[in-house]
Design an enzyme around this catalytic site. Structure first.
Site, short mmCIF file in Angstrom:
data_model
loop_
_atom_site.label_atom_id
_atom_site.label_comp_id
_atom_site.label_asym_id
_atom_site.label_seq_id
_atom_site.Cartn_x
_atom_site.Cartn_y
_atom_site.Cartn_z
N TYR A 276 52.01 40.67 47.14
CA TYR A 276 51.17 41.94 47.09
C TYR A 276 51.94 43.00 47.17
O TYR A 276 51.30 44.29 46.68
CB TYR A 276 50.28 41.73 48.27
CG TYR A 276 48.94 40.54 47.78
CD1 TYR A 276 47.91 40.92 46.93
CD2 TYR A 276 49.00 39.28 48.56
CE1 TYR A 276 47.03 39.70 46.64
CE2 TYR A 276 48.15 38.37 48.14
CZ TYR A 276 47.16 38.52 47.22
OH TYR A 276 46.26 37.62 46.71
N ARG B 141 52.58 43.67 43.73
CA ARG B 141 51.29 44.16 42.79
C ARG B 141 51.13 45.50 43.03
O ARG B 141 50.63 46.60 42.29
CB ARG B 141 50.06 43.35 43.38
CG ARG B 141 50.14 41.93 43.14
CD ARG B 141 49.86 41.36 41.60
NE ARG B 141 51.27 41.69 40.93
CZ ARG B 141 52.35 40.95 41.06
NH1 ARG B 141 52.59 40.31 41.97
NH2 ARG B 141 53.32 41.50 40.26
N ASN C 202 37.83 43.56 40.62
CA ASN C 202 39.46 43.88 40.63
C ASN C 202 39.70 44.60 42.19
O ASN C 202 38.87 45.12 42.69
CB ASN C 202 39.50 44.99 39.53
CG ASN C 202 39.37 44.27 38.23
OD1 ASN C 202 39.15 43.10 37.96
ND2 ASN C 202 38.98 45.32 37.26
N ASP D 8 42.18 46.59 42.11
CA ASP D 8 43.15 47.78 42.05
C ASP D 8 42.02 48.82 42.39
O ASP D 8 41.07 48.96 42.73
CB ASP D 8 43.58 48.09 40.47
CG ASP D 8 42.39 47.93 39.59
OD1 ASP D 8 41.57 48.96 39.45
OD2 ASP D 8 42.30 47.07 38.80
N HIS E 158 36.25 41.71 45.91
CA HIS E 158 37.38 40.67 46.16
C HIS E 158 38.42 41.47 47.07
O HIS E 158 39.67 41.01 47.28
CB HIS E 158 38.04 40.20 44.93
CG HIS E 158 37.11 39.22 44.21
ND1 HIS E 158 37.07 38.89 42.95
CD2 HIS E 158 36.07 38.69 44.89
CE1 HIS E 158 36.09 38.22 42.85
NE2 HIS E 158 35.55 37.90 43.80
N THR F 218 34.61 40.49 32.03
CA THR F 218 34.54 39.34 33.17
C THR F 218 33.86 38.23 32.45
O THR F 218 33.08 38.42 31.71
CB THR F 218 33.78 39.64 34.39
OG1 THR F 218 33.56 38.59 35.12
CG2 THR F 218 32.36 40.31 34.07
N SER F 219 34.59 36.97 32.57
CA SER F 219 33.99 35.67 31.93
C SER F 219 32.61 35.28 32.28
O SER F 219 32.22 34.29 31.68
CB SER F 219 34.99 34.56 31.88
OG SER F 219 35.41 34.34 33.14
#
Length: 230
Positions: free
Chosen positions: A53, A56, A87, A89, A104, A172-173
């Site tokens: 992290y 990231r 996301n 970010d 999340h 998004t899927s």
């Protein structure tokens, strides 16, 4: 103003160079997700999780919001915009969006490993190994919802979706739950738009307007549609 509710996923930030979820090969920036994004991983190897992290965050400092992020922020002049994002970010916020709900977690925050309510902004990109929470003495951990952990903001997200006059899904899927389940709470007979360059079959639902484009191109087109229809 009408309520415009947006659900964004990894594809929203892809044009900014951010990978925020599992690729098809099961890797996340060359790490196995199970090694860096589960409670078991944190307990087994906190140094590796912390390193991941930190990397990231360092990457995020180099990234910039893309035109898709900026167009969403511009829509606040026309609608009451509420963004729900998968996301971790902060690109929505940096683009100017004022109401962002993170499902999340948030990469630039850390929290107590005992009390999930003790959340702190991290100064810079590095959480040094062994850093402890001043309030309870526990090791600080990334403020990330790991696989296998509950999603505390999902109920807030459901309430936002239920009040939508327009609903948009970007990047998004619609296979990652519980976020994918938000579609079930969209009020009947309101416009629903899906922006993604690779729309999966399960998302090709009658009544959903499909824009098979990336976030920036898709949002540029949708901005024109929404602004001209007011």
């Amino acid at each position: 103003m009408k309520n415009l509710v947006v659900l964004t996923g990894a594809g929203m930030s892809a044009e900014s160079g951010i990978k925020t979820f599992r690729d098809s090969d099961g890797l996340w920036e060359n790490y196995r997700v199970e090694e860096v994004c589960t409670p078991e991983a944190l307990a087994r190897n906190p140094e590796l999780v912390n390193q991941f992290y930190n990397e990231r965050r360092k990457q995020l400092l180099q990234a910039q919001p893309n035109e898709g992020h900026r167009k969403l922020a511009e829509l606040e002049s026309l609608f009451n915009v509420k963004i729900i994002t998968q996301n971790i970010d902060d690109l929505h916020e940096r683009a100017g969006s004022s109401s962002v709900l993170h499902l999340h977690g948030e990469l630039k925050k850390v929290r107590s490993s005992i009390n999930p309510e003790l959340i702190y902004d991290l100064d810079g990109w590095e959480l040094k190994p062994g850093t402890r929470c001043e309030a309870d003495g526990s090791l600080l951990r990334p403020h990330i919802v790991f696989f296998g952990e509950p999603v505390p903001n999902i109920e807030k997200a459901i309430r936002l979706v239920q009040k939508a006059d327009i609903f948009i899904v970007i990047g998004t899927s619609l296979v990652v739950y519980p976020a994918a389940g938000l579609l079930h709470y969209v009020p009947q007979n309101i416009p629903v738009y899906l922006i993604d360059p690779h729309i999966p079959e399960q998302a090709r639902i009658p009544g959903i307007h499909l824009l098979e484009k990336g976030a920036s191109a898709g949002m540029a087109e949708l901005f024109q549609i929404l602004s001209s229809s007011r």
